[in-house]
Write a protein that holds these residues in place. Structure first.
Motif, PDB file in Angstrom:
ATOM      1  N   TYR A   1       0.833  -1.204   0.000  1.00  0.00           N
ATOM      2  CA  TYR A   1       0.000   0.000   0.000  1.00  0.00           C
ATOM      3  C   TYR A   1       0.866   1.253   0.000  1.00  0.00           C
ATOM      4  O   TYR A   1       1.889   1.329   0.675  1.00  0.00           O
ATOM      5  CB  TYR A   1      -0.907   0.010   1.238  1.00  0.00           C
TER       6      TYR A   1
ATOM      7  N   TYR B   1      -2.848   4.769  -3.538  1.00  0.00           N
ATOM      8  CA  TYR B   1      -3.886   3.742  -3.614  1.00  0.00           C
ATOM      9  C   TYR B   1      -4.970   3.912  -2.550  1.00  0.00           C
ATOM     10  O   TYR B   1      -5.760   3.006  -2.323  1.00  0.00           O
ATOM     11  CB  TYR B   1      -3.272   2.353  -3.453  1.00  0.00           C
TER      12      TYR B   1
ATOM     13  N   ALA C   1      -7.927   1.250  -1.806  1.00  0.00           N
ATOM     14  CA  ALA C   1      -7.881   0.488  -0.559  1.00  0.00           C
ATOM     15  C   ALA C   1      -9.159   0.691   0.249  1.00  0.00           C
ATOM     16  O   ALA C   1      -9.742  -0.267   0.773  1.00  0.00           O
ATOM     17  CB  ALA C   1      -6.659   0.892   0.261  1.00  0.00           C
TER      18      ALA C   1
ATOM     19  N   TYR D   1      -1.617  -4.767   1.664  1.00  0.00           N
ATOM     20  CA  TYR D   1      -1.209  -5.065   0.296  1.00  0.00           C
ATOM     21  C   TYR D   1      -2.428  -5.103  -0.606  1.00  0.00           C
ATOM     22  O   TYR D   1      -3.465  -5.649  -0.227  1.00  0.00           O
ATOM     23  CB  TYR D   1      -0.511  -6.430   0.209  1.00  0.00           C
ATOM     24  N   LEU D   2      -2.275  -4.558  -1.784  1.00  0.00           N
ATOM     25  CA  LEU D   2      -3.304  -4.694  -2.796  1.00  0.00           C
ATOM     26  C   LEU D   2      -2.877  -5.822  -3.721  1.00  0.00           C
ATOM     27  O   LEU D   2      -1.685  -6.042  -3.944  1.00  0.00           O
ATOM     28  CB  LEU D   2      -3.487  -3.391  -3.570  1.00  0.00           C
TER      29      LEU D   2
ATOM     30  N   ILE E   1      -7.528  -6.959  -1.657  1.00  0.00           N
ATOM     31  CA  ILE E   1      -6.667  -6.341  -0.654  1.00  0.00           C
ATOM     32  C   ILE E   1      -6.498  -7.322   0.498  1.00  0.00           C
ATOM     33  O   ILE E   1      -7.404  -8.103   0.799  1.00  0.00           O
ATOM     34  CB  ILE E   1      -7.268  -5.006  -0.170  1.00  0.00           C
TER      35      ILE E   1
END
Length: 122
Positions: free
Chosen positions: A5, A9, A13, A45-46, A60
């Motif tokens: 991330y 974003y 998110a 984290y995406l 995600i």
């Protein structure tokens, strides 16, 4: 592919995290996002598929790290990507990233992780 991330974003998110009932309230959502941004024991984290040339994210995963484990606190996917195969792809990649730590899940995520572990055995 898991992408760490970053502020660029934020809206993406927030969109994925808002799939969770507890995070539909904007204040709760911002508090949760701040936790991932400001606490070193948490990471966000995406996820996007390697083959996606448009770079569209499809999910995600939010984690909390412990001494020898990683707790998956959030695992949210786009509606079209809520399959065991998609969850497994995210968890496989996360597992490789945090090895040798054991992956555990929150109460809501545990069934997904159990199915993933069973599929790996089979």
């Amino acid at each position: 592919m898991l992408v760490r991330y970053k502020r660029d974003y934020q809206k993406i998110a927030m969109g994925f995290l808002s799939f969770e009932p507890d995070l539909k309230d904007l204040a709760n959502l911002k508090t949760e996002l701040d936790l991932y941004i400001n606490d070193e024991g948490h990471a966000l984290y995406l996820y996007k598929e390697e083959a996606d040339i448009k770079c569209n994210f499809s999910g995600i995963v939010g984690i909390e790290t412990g001494p020898d484990f990683v707790l998956v606190r959030h695992l949210d996917m786009a509606p079209s990507n809520r399959t065991d195969a998609d969850y497994a792809a995210v968890l496989d990649e996360l597992s490789a990233k945090v090895a040798p730590s054991k992956i555990m899940g929150s109460i809501a995520i545990t069934p997904v992780i159990m199915r993933w572990e069973e599929a790996k055995k089979g």
